[in-house]
Scaffold this motif. Structure first.
Motif, PDB file in Angstrom:
ATOM      1  N   ILE A 227       0.833  -1.209   0.000  1.00  0.00           N
ATOM      2  CA  ILE A 227       0.000   0.000   0.000  1.00  0.00           C
ATOM      3  C   ILE A 227       0.866   1.257   0.000  1.00  0.00           C
ATOM      4  N   VAL A 228       1.862   1.334   0.877  1.00  0.00           N
ATOM      5  CA  VAL A 228       2.710   2.524   0.966  1.00  0.00           C
ATOM      6  C   VAL A 228       3.519   2.726  -0.306  1.00  0.00           C
ATOM      7  N   THR A 229       4.033   1.637  -0.858  1.00  0.00           N
ATOM      8  CA  THR A 229       4.902   1.742  -2.035  1.00  0.00           C
ATOM      9  C   THR A 229       4.137   1.769  -3.348  1.00  0.00           C
ATOM     10  N   GLY A 230       2.837   1.453  -3.302  1.00  0.00           N
ATOM     11  CA  GLY A 230       2.066   1.373  -4.541  1.00  0.00           C
ATOM     12  C   GLY A 230       2.474   0.211  -5.412  1.00  0.00           C
ATOM     13  N   ASN A 231       2.920  -0.892  -4.773  1.00  0.00           N
ATOM     14  CA  ASN A 231       3.423  -2.056  -5.501  1.00  0.00           C
ATOM     15  C   ASN A 231       2.342  -3.141  -5.519  1.00  0.00           C
ATOM     16  N   PHE A 232       1.659  -3.269  -6.669  1.00  0.00           N
ATOM     17  CA  PHE A 232       0.550  -4.214  -6.783  1.00  0.00           C
ATOM     18  C   PHE A 232       0.759  -5.097  -8.017  1.00  0.00           C
ATOM     19  N   PRO A 233       1.749  -5.979  -7.986  1.00  0.00           N
ATOM     20  CA  PRO A 233       2.092  -6.748  -9.188  1.00  0.00           C
ATOM     21  C   PRO A 233       1.043  -7.789  -9.548  1.00  0.00           C
ATOM     22  N   GLU A 234       1.132  -8.274 -10.766  1.00  0.00           N
ATOM     23  CA  GLU A 234       0.386  -9.456 -11.154  1.00  0.00           C
ATOM     24  C   GLU A 234       1.195 -10.687 -10.736  1.00  0.00           C
TER      25      GLU A 234
END
Length: 301
Positions: A227-234
């Motif tokens: 959430i903090v890093t905006g890291n939402f990979p597939e």
């Protein structure tokens, strides 16, 4: 205690491949793997696994079969047709490592029992890294005698193995684990959005919360790392999969005549993220959809 000299393994995805690899490296047993994707099969074959040609081929050669599949639908696909039910032998054991429908789990167990075979649910928890390290948490639903037989095999890829009760109890426990996780991640996403819009750094917020009563595994992992890093990979635990697992909790609640409004709301939030195009992304992506792409008020148009 059965020797289980040949272990079958079906489902070599993000979690299944490293779990199977740990069995190959640590168990000292013959491991026979099958998946529709050739790439993980080739990697595991190079490390000592044997490759099966079909689900039926795995059943013909194995003493115990692990399944690590994405959903109840996928489990049913390998159970029916020229699959598990048709090819199972008396004395064989099937252990389902995925999160699946409780009613389907118990139905499959009854059908195998009628053939002298056994079904155990052993859904896995923790991260992809834990699967690689062999430090998963596993919640098992099985008769006590069967649990005693399969627990040493599960320990090749897990450090915490809990006997939750008879068949289906592992699924119930894992489903509720995930329900609590999804609701917690939503609360974290809302907290980060409010903090950002009020001049508080999201990273500082969660670091501070981690020192108090709001601390959690979800905060330190899903919050800080996604959430903090905006890291939402597939190719991680997707929003689609999250909604699938939550639907099992809602089904259990409906069967019990319970109203679980928090979970129902999170189901709506997950569906909205899917509708917005984030179905294949890591499920904390719901944070991205809370407000105007997460931008501070001053930057909003």
């Amino acid at each position: 205690m059965p020797a289980y000299n040949t272990i079958g393994f079906i489902g070599l995805g993000v979690m299944g491949e490293p779990i199977c690899r740990n069995l190959v490296k640590k168990s000292g047993k013959r491991v026979l793997a099958f998946d529709l994707s050739p790439e993980p099969l080739a990697r595991l074959q190079a490390e000592g696994a044997e490759v099966a040609t079909s689900v039926a081929d795995v059943l013909r050669q194995s003493d115990l079969l692990f399944l690590c599949l994405p959903s109840a639908k996928h489990v049913r696909a390998v159970f029916e047709g020229d699959g598990i039910l048709k090819n199972i032998r008396s004395g064989q054991v099937v252990v389902d490592l995925g999160t699946s429908s409780v009613s389907q789990t118990r139905d499959f167990a009854r059908q195998l029992q009628a053939k002298g075979a056994a079904w155990a649910d052993a859904p896995i928890a923790r991260t992809r890294q834990a699967a690689q390290d062999g430090t998963l948490s596993v919640m098992v639903g099985a008769a006590p005698a069967l649990y005693a037989e399969i627990e040493p095999l599960i320990r090749y890829f897990a450090t915490d193995v809990t006997h939750c009760g008879d068949v289906g109890a592992g699924q119930v426990t894992k489903i509720l684990n995930n329900m609590v996780l999804f609701e917690t991640v939503n609360a974290l996403a809302e907290a980060v959005a409010i903090a950002r819009h009020n001049g508080v750094d999201p990273k500082l917020l969660l670091e501070t919360l981690s020192k108090g009563s709001a601390d959690s595994f979800a905060l330190r992992n899903h919050g800080m790392k996604a959430i903090v890093t905006g890291n939402f990979p597939e190719r991680a635990f997707s929003t689609e999969y999250a909604l699938k697992d939550l639907s099992y909790a809602l089904e259990l609640a409906a069967d019990a005549g319970l109203s679980i409004r928090g979970a129902e709301l999170v189901g709506t939030i997950l569906q909205e993220a899917i509708d917005a195009g984030s179905g294949d992304n890591y499920f904390p992506v719901i944070a991205k959809h809370i407000d105007a792409r997460g931008k501070p008020k001053a930057n909003r148009r």
